[in-house]
Enzyme design. Structure first.
Site, PDB file in Angstrom:
ATOM      1  CE  LYS A   1     -46.800   2.767  11.325  1.00  0.00           C
ATOM      2  NZ  LYS A   1     -46.154   1.957  10.255  1.00  0.00           N
TER       3      LYS A   1
ATOM      4  CG  PHE B   1     -55.280  -1.374  -4.228  1.00  0.00           C
ATOM      5  CD1 PHE B   1     -54.902  -2.214  -5.274  1.00  0.00           C
ATOM      6  CD2 PHE B   1     -55.610  -0.061  -4.519  1.00  0.00           C
ATOM      7  CE1 PHE B   1     -54.835  -1.744  -6.585  1.00  0.00           C
ATOM      8  CE2 PHE B   1     -55.544   0.416  -5.815  1.00  0.00           C
ATOM      9  CZ  PHE B   1     -55.150  -0.422  -6.858  1.00  0.00           C
TER      10      PHE B   1
ATOM     11  CG  ASP C   1     -44.759   0.022  -3.477  1.00  0.00           C
ATOM     12  OD1 ASP C   1     -44.468   0.784  -4.409  1.00  0.00           O
ATOM     13  OD2 ASP C   1     -44.045  -0.110  -2.461  1.00  0.00           O
TER      14      ASP C   1
ATOM     15  CG  ASP D   1     -40.774  -0.758  -4.932  1.00  0.00           C
ATOM     16  OD1 ASP D   1     -40.690  -0.330  -6.101  1.00  0.00           O
ATOM     17  OD2 ASP D   1     -41.166  -0.070  -3.973  1.00  0.00           O
TER      18      ASP D   1
ATOM     19  NE  ARG E   1     -45.143  -3.352   2.456  1.00  0.00           N
ATOM     20  CZ  ARG E   1     -44.729  -2.126   2.118  1.00  0.00           C
ATOM     21  NH1 ARG E   1     -44.676  -1.175   3.040  1.00  0.00           N
ATOM     22  NH2 ARG E   1     -44.336  -1.867   0.881  1.00  0.00           N
TER      23      ARG E   1
ATOM     24  CG  ASP F   1     -41.285   5.519  -6.236  1.00  0.00           C
ATOM     25  OD1 ASP F   1     -40.259   6.115  -5.865  1.00  0.00           O
ATOM     26  OD2 ASP F   1     -41.574   4.373  -5.874  1.00  0.00           O
TER      27      ASP F   1
ATOM     28  CE  LYS G   1     -44.756   4.770  -3.634  1.00  0.00           C
ATOM     29  NZ  LYS G   1     -43.423   4.183  -3.774  1.00  0.00           N
TER      30      LYS G   1
ATOM     31  CG  PHE H   1     -45.378   9.655   6.914  1.00  0.00           C
ATOM     32  CD1 PHE H   1     -45.627   9.119   8.166  1.00  0.00           C
ATOM     33  CD2 PHE H   1     -45.382   8.805   5.815  1.00  0.00           C
ATOM     34  CE1 PHE H   1     -45.857   7.749   8.327  1.00  0.00           C
ATOM     35  CE2 PHE H   1     -45.607   7.443   5.963  1.00  0.00           C
ATOM     36  CZ  PHE H   1     -45.845   6.919   7.223  1.00  0.00           C
TER      37      PHE H   1
ATOM     38  CG  ASP I   1     -41.745   5.548   5.153  1.00  0.00           C
ATOM     39  OD1 ASP I   1     -41.855   5.192   6.341  1.00  0.00           O
ATOM     40  OD2 ASP I   1     -42.326   4.980   4.215  1.00  0.00           O
ATOM     41  CG  ASP I   2     -37.398   8.562   1.477  1.00  0.00           C
ATOM     42  OD1 ASP I   2     -38.186   7.607   1.356  1.00  0.00           O
ATOM     43  OD2 ASP I   2     -37.366   9.515   0.678  1.00  0.00           O
TER      44      ASP I   2
END
Length: 398
Positions: free
Chosen positions: A100, A141, A146, A150, A155, A217, A245, A284, A288-289
């Site tokens: 975005k 990066f 990540d 994960d 993505r 995390d 994070k 934010f 996201d969660d």
């Protein structure tokens, strides 16, 4: 320039806020416990007429990327390093320009808001855009690394880089390369500027903090037990993880860069900005969660995986505040498990606990709190920087 009009004793209950934006004036009014734009007035005269509108900034920002791509890869465009040149060009094209770009553009638009129109030069505007792309490089990066950690699959609506054919764990080295591009660009464009050292420090410090947040995390999510240790999922741990994070690099960094570029280096201004933007970063991440569980992958561009990844998400923390003993046992048995039945059981429990409504209430209350902090704390900086940020993320769906 930034005037507050209140029509009652409660600042956020019955008030209106009039503030300048990048292209004019907006009047905000309370609407069901939040501020909404009710009037937007384009400026037809004065210095604002000469400012580029936001969509023009986006076009210029996007058009700069190919030039920067050439600058960071050209040194290896030789016969003996051609393979690396071709590889890293593709690394950057695939991973950097397709998001975005809110963070990068926020750097540019924040800078515009801090500088008088007659003091804004094309050179400084280009530097602001270069800094914006440096923020986007930092984001890329982090995301490449990540996604590996994960075990993510998608993505930004496409396969994660490490999932691409012939990439795999080479993506680890690619993430290092993406980060190194930041400092190549900073050296080229800022080396002789008085704020060069401050901006170098800011990028290093932000990376350092984000790495610590990533560690929190991962460590919180990791478990060698057959059952998840739910005691790790506390609001304190969630808040700390989010702060380091997400909030520093996604919200604090773009505005802090703009402040330094505009010649604003005093501790008070930076401290006020940091307080507001860390609060915004928390807001934010809660969004996201929520979207990880309830968002549409066609809109968000990624498949949610917080439940199976055993993440300390806002939803599990709030669930643990509401569950009875039998419901808690269900979470211990099924949270952090990758099988479809366990994911379904956890999501069904979220529904029984009415977490969607809990989130809706949180979003309204937090947005109101954010507006209050901006209005009360931001006395030395243009408030529209922060209100514009807040409006962009409020009620977002991706």
């Amino acid at each position: 320039m930034y005037t507050m009009f209140t029509f009652g004793s409660k600042l956020l209950s019955e008030g209106l806020i009039l503030f300048r934006t990048f292209t004019g004036l907006q009047i905000l009014s309370r609407n069901r416990s939040s501020y909404q734009c009710v009037i937007s007035l384009a400026m037809s005269d004065g210095p604002e007429k000469k400012r580029l509108c936001v969509h023009e900034d986006i076009a210029k920002f996007d058009s700069l990327f190919p030039e920067l791509l050439t600058e960071v890869t050209s040194a290896f465009n030789t016969a003996d390093t051609r393979d690396a040149f071709d590889w890293f060009q593709e690394v950057l094209r695939y991973n950097v320009p397709h998001g975005k770009k809110n963070r990068g553009l926020a750097t540019v638009q924040s800078y515009r808001s801090l500088v008088k129109p007659d003091s804004l030069t094309e050179e400084d505007l280009k530097i602001a855009m270069v800094l914006g792309w440096c923020v986007e490089l930092l984001q890329a990066f982090f995301l490449v690394a990540d996604d590996i950690m994960d075990s993510s699959t998608t993505r930004r609506g496409q396969p994660c880089w490490y999932k691409m054919k012939n990439v795999g764990m080479i993506a680890i080295n690619d993430s290092f390369y993406i980060e190194s591009c930041i400092y190549i660009l900073l050296k080229k464009y800022l080396r002789n500027k008085p704020y060069y050292a401050d901006i170098l420090d800011l990028f290093h410090e932000t990376t350092f903090k984000t790495i610590h947040g990533q560690c929190l995390d991962i460590v919180t999510a990791s478990s060698d037990e057959k059952q998840t240790d739910l005691s790790k999922f506390t609001m304190g741990r969630f808040t700390t993880t989010v702060k380091y994070k997400t909030a520093y690099y996604s919200f604090h960094l773009p505005v802090a860069l703009a402040l330094f570029l505009a010649g604003i280096g005093d501790k008070e201004s930076h401290a006020v900005s940091e307080k507001i933007l860390l609060e915004m970063g928390h807001f934010f991440q809660v969004q996201d969660d929520y979207l990880d569980c309830y968002g549409d992958p066609k809109v968000t561009g990624k498949l949610g995986s917080d439940i199976e990844d055993n993440k300390c998400s806002w939803l599990i923390v709030k669930a643990l505040e509401k569950v009875d003993s039998s419901q808690k046992q269900l979470l211990q048995e099924h949270y952090g498990k990758a099988d479809a039945d366990s994911i379904h059981i956890v999501k069904s429990l979220y529904s029984k606990l009415n977490l969607k409504q809990t989130y809706v209430e949180y979003e309204e209350e937090s947005y109101e709190k954010l507006c209050r902090i901006i209005e009360e704390e931001c006395t030395s900086l243009p408030k529209d920087i922060f209100f514009s940020f807040a409006q962009k993320i409020y009620k977002r769906e991706k």
